[in-house]
Write a protein that holds these residues in place. Sequence first.
Motif, short mmCIF file in Angstrom:
data_model
loop_
_atom_site.label_atom_id
_atom_site.label_comp_id
_atom_site.label_asym_id
_atom_site.label_seq_id
_atom_site.Cartn_x
_atom_site.Cartn_y
_atom_site.Cartn_z
N VAL A 120 0.83 -1.20 0.00
CA VAL A 120 0.00 0.00 0.00
C VAL A 120 0.87 1.25 0.00
N ARG A 121 1.95 1.24 0.75
CA ARG A 121 2.85 2.40 0.79
C ARG A 121 3.47 2.65 -0.58
N GLU A 122 3.87 1.59 -1.26
CA GLU A 122 4.46 1.75 -2.59
C GLU A 122 3.43 2.24 -3.60
N LEU A 123 2.21 1.73 -3.52
CA LEU A 123 1.17 2.20 -4.43
C LEU A 123 0.81 3.66 -4.17
N GLU A 124 0.77 4.07 -2.91
CA GLU A 124 0.52 5.48 -2.61
C GLU A 124 1.63 6.37 -3.15
N LYS A 125 2.87 5.90 -3.08
CA LYS A 125 3.99 6.67 -3.62
C LYS A 125 3.87 6.82 -5.12
N GLN A 126 3.53 5.75 -5.83
CA GLN A 126 3.36 5.83 -7.27
C GLN A 126 2.19 6.72 -7.65
N LEU A 127 1.11 6.66 -6.88
CA LEU A 127 -0.04 7.52 -7.16
C LEU A 127 0.31 8.98 -6.96
N MET A 130 2.33 10.12 -9.89
CA MET A 130 1.48 10.33 -11.07
C MET A 130 0.71 11.64 -10.97
N ARG A 131 0.24 11.98 -9.77
CA ARG A 131 -0.47 13.25 -9.60
C ARG A 131 0.46 14.43 -9.85
N ALA A 136 2.20 18.77 -13.48
CA ALA A 136 3.27 19.44 -14.21
C ALA A 136 3.08 19.39 -15.72
N GLY A 137 2.06 18.69 -16.18
CA GLY A 137 1.80 18.63 -17.62
C GLY A 137 2.38 17.42 -18.30
#
Length: 259
Positions: A120-127, A130-131, A136-137
């Motif tokens: 879950v921590r790794e998925l939150e980091k990737q999310l 991505m945001r 930033a475009g």
Amino acid sequence: MKLNERSLAFYATCDSPADNAGFLYKRGERHTAYHRRWFVLKGNMLFYFEERESREPVGVIVLEGCTVELCDSAEEFAFAIRFGGTKSRTYVLAAESQAAMESWVKSLSRASFDYMRLVVRELEKQLEEMRWGLAAGRPCCRHAPAAWKPQPSGTEQSPERLPALPAVPPKENGCAVWNNTPGTDRLPDATSCDGSDDDTNPRPPPLPPRRRASSGEPGSAGAATTESSSNFCRLHERYGREVARLRRDWLERQRDHQP
């Protein structure tokens, strides 16, 4: 959460889906002999039964703070569940095949809440990355998988080599509207909706007539409006006289009741 033998036995034998299940050979704690047991993995709890049809488990192993690794043993396809601590017990198990051993080692290694917390921590980091990338475009971040594009086979042609299809004119009211510009592509042997066959300058089909509010003559709408207005005036005058009469009667009764 309070647990007891009854609640654990119910959870082990209920209809909830199991993460893994099958026969394994379990080495005894005091005697090194292996016994064939039926194992059921649900969440972070590994239950084992004497037989597959047993109604209550013999024991349960809570898979928290442990590691699953291969080990050397007299039995083939053996692996061990080791817990941290000097006095902690090590459970030695053996599968019946290489595929079964790999399946059990993988499922047991992912059963703890510590592993789920890391995922879950790794998925939150990737999310979050991505945001930030979208803000930033940038279309994607470095962790986002690249878009897969199918490669055309030998029998399929690339879009550049496909033959140009004839342009189909748009339709209006179910009929094609032809372009009057000279040199434009037209379908062969096409005729307009009105039946004209003029190839030099075909005309677009006429729009259908707009439906009228009434089915009578053009002046019937005004006549109907005048008639409805006169009917309303007569009704208003009729009920107005009745209301005035009732008001006069009420006033006379009020005067009669006054002392």
